[in-house]
Design a protein around this motif. Structure first.
Motif, mmCIF file in Angstrom:
data_model
loop_
_atom_site.group_PDB
_atom_site.id
_atom_site.type_symbol
_atom_site.label_atom_id
_atom_site.label_comp_id
_atom_site.label_asym_id
_atom_site.label_seq_id
_atom_site.Cartn_x
_atom_site.Cartn_y
_atom_site.Cartn_z
ATOM 1 N N PRO A 184 2.477 1.126 -4.887
ATOM 2 C CA PRO A 184 1.959 0.050 -4.561
ATOM 3 C C PRO A 184 1.349 -0.908 -5.188
ATOM 4 O O PRO A 184 0.263 -0.930 -6.263
ATOM 5 N N ASP A 223 -3.346 -5.194 9.274
ATOM 6 C CA ASP A 223 -3.356 -6.255 7.734
ATOM 7 C C ASP A 223 -3.267 -7.838 8.271
ATOM 8 O O ASP A 223 -3.274 -8.773 7.385
ATOM 9 N N GLN A 233 1.021 -0.920 -0.105
ATOM 10 C CA GLN A 233 -0.021 0.394 0.102
ATOM 11 C C GLN A 233 0.489 1.565 -0.022
ATOM 12 O O GLN A 233 1.837 1.053 0.340
ATOM 13 N N GLN A 234 0.531 2.791 -0.069
ATOM 14 C CA GLN A 234 0.951 4.311 0.211
ATOM 15 C C GLN A 234 1.844 3.732 1.289
ATOM 16 O O GLN A 234 0.896 3.343 2.001
ATOM 17 N N GLY A 264 -0.331 -3.261 -4.262
ATOM 18 C CA GLY A 264 -2.224 -2.836 -3.703
ATOM 19 C C GLY A 264 -2.603 -4.685 -3.233
ATOM 20 O O GLY A 264 -1.517 -5.422 -3.201
ATOM 21 N N TRP A 265 -3.834 -5.190 -2.965
ATOM 22 C CA TRP A 265 -3.986 -6.379 -2.664
ATOM 23 C C TRP A 265 -4.144 -7.661 -3.260
ATOM 24 O O TRP A 265 -4.090 -8.404 -3.201
#
Ligand SMILES: Nc1nc2c([nH]c(=O)n2[C@H]2C[C@H](O)[C@@H](COP(=O)(O)OP(=O)(O)OP(=O)(O)O)O2)c(=O)[nH]1
Ligand SMILES: [Mg+2]
Length: 309
Positions: free
Chosen positions: A262, A289, A252-253, A264-265
């Protein structure tokens, strides 16, 4: 290319925290080696349902498939077959395990795990079991401030600490690492350093640039060796060299690297699914997380913030 055999396997822990191993029969594929009980996922079956069925068939125990936690997925090519080992942690079961197919079983301490011989595909599973879920990375501090940081990080649940102190000279970092290892016996203390400076310390983490310069891990035999990865190419290099685990960033950022875009997931999940190595999510992530990371196939999280006062 033959079809990949999807296998559901279990790291089963009893109430005393012991882990169950089974011995594969000589005449089986990878026979005479120890394994994590399990077997092939059948058509139309979820992996967790396959796991519950196999544990009933092989060990005579019952589990709640939804109470299991993903440990690691290992895609592996043997010369004669390709497997995808899908391994779950099982902390609760009913019944008493016995070798229903005549296979010897053994409950062992985690500390004994490296004494057993497993199929080659199992090395990442062994690492995943020995590695913690969280790594606290040190911020830049004055040398005398590191033990306070570590004390706080341990109180906040850090399972390992990565010394990252690029503002200090190699010699200063080495003496700091040596002093902290002696002060925190039993702690996995990882040194983020260069191949040359790594000396003989127990656990070394390389930047992605240094990872790409390494030819083989011969100098790091018997020690933990890990690296920072940001792309599929770097992950492949880490796998080719047989590293023990990687960090993948930025998920992430993050304020520490504001210019990096980023992953991302979804991309994190995709990259993790392509590698057999244990992967820590890094960059804009925290202990909050952890569940999401583990469900995405990750080993856990690595972070600086969140482990400080
Ligand atoms: N269950 C299990 N299989 C493993 C491990 N490591 C590893 O390489 N394998 C491989 C060996 C086999 O090629 C494949 C699956 O083994 P399996 O138990 O389902 O199948 P099997 O060889 O007993 O054959 P079958 O009679 O069930 O058809 O995965 C492990 O830790 N546990
Ligand atoms: Mg089996």
């Amino acid at each position: 290319m033959s079809k990949v055999i999807h296998v559901a396997a279990a790291a089963i822990f009893n109430e005393s925290g012991e882990l169950l191993l089974a011995l594969r029969h000589q005449k089986q594929h990878q026979g005479g080696l120890w394994e994590f009980p399990g077997g092939k996922v059948e058509a139309g079956e979820t992996v967790r349902d396959a796991l519950a069925r196999e544990l009933q068939e092989e060990l005579g125990i019952e589990i709640d498939p939804l109470a299991t936690t993903p440990l690691i997925q290992v895609p592996y090519h043997y010369p004669d077959k390709s497997v995808l080992l899908d391994v779950y942690r099982v902390n609760r079961f009913s019944g008493e395990a016995y070798g229903r197919e005549g296979q010897p079983l053994k409950w062992i301490q985690l500390s004994e795990l490296t004494d057993y011989h497993f199929p080659a595909a199992n090395q990442p599973i062994v690492n995943a079991l020995l590695l913690p879920a969280t790594i606290a990375i040190t911020p830049a501090l004055a040398p005398q401030e590191y033990s306070d940081f570590i004390d706080t990080a341990l109180l906040k649940g850090a399972g390992a600490v990565m010394l990252r102190a690029k503002h200090l000279s190699d010699a200063e970092q080495l003496s700091l690492y040596t002093a902290l290892s002696a002060a925190y016996e039993g702690l996995l203390l990882i040194w983020n350093t260069s191949i040359e400076a790594a000396n003989t310390v127990a656990s070394v983490h390389l930047s992605s640039d240094r990872l790409m310069q390494l030819d083989n891990r011969a100098d790091f035999k018997g020690r933990w060796l890990s690296a920072s990865c940001h792309s599929s190419e770097q992950i492949k290099q880490a796998e080719r060299l047989g590293l023990d685990y990687i960090t993948l960033s930025p998920v992430q950022q993050t304020a520490s690297h504001p210019d990096a875009s980023p992953l991302g997931w979804d991309e994190f999940r995709r990259l993790v699914s392509e590698t057999r190595l244990p992967v820590y999510a890094l960059g804009g992530v925290s202990v909050d997380d952890l569940e999401k990371t583990i469900e995405a196939g990750g080993q856990g999280i690595a972070a600086i913030s969140g482990f400080r006062c």
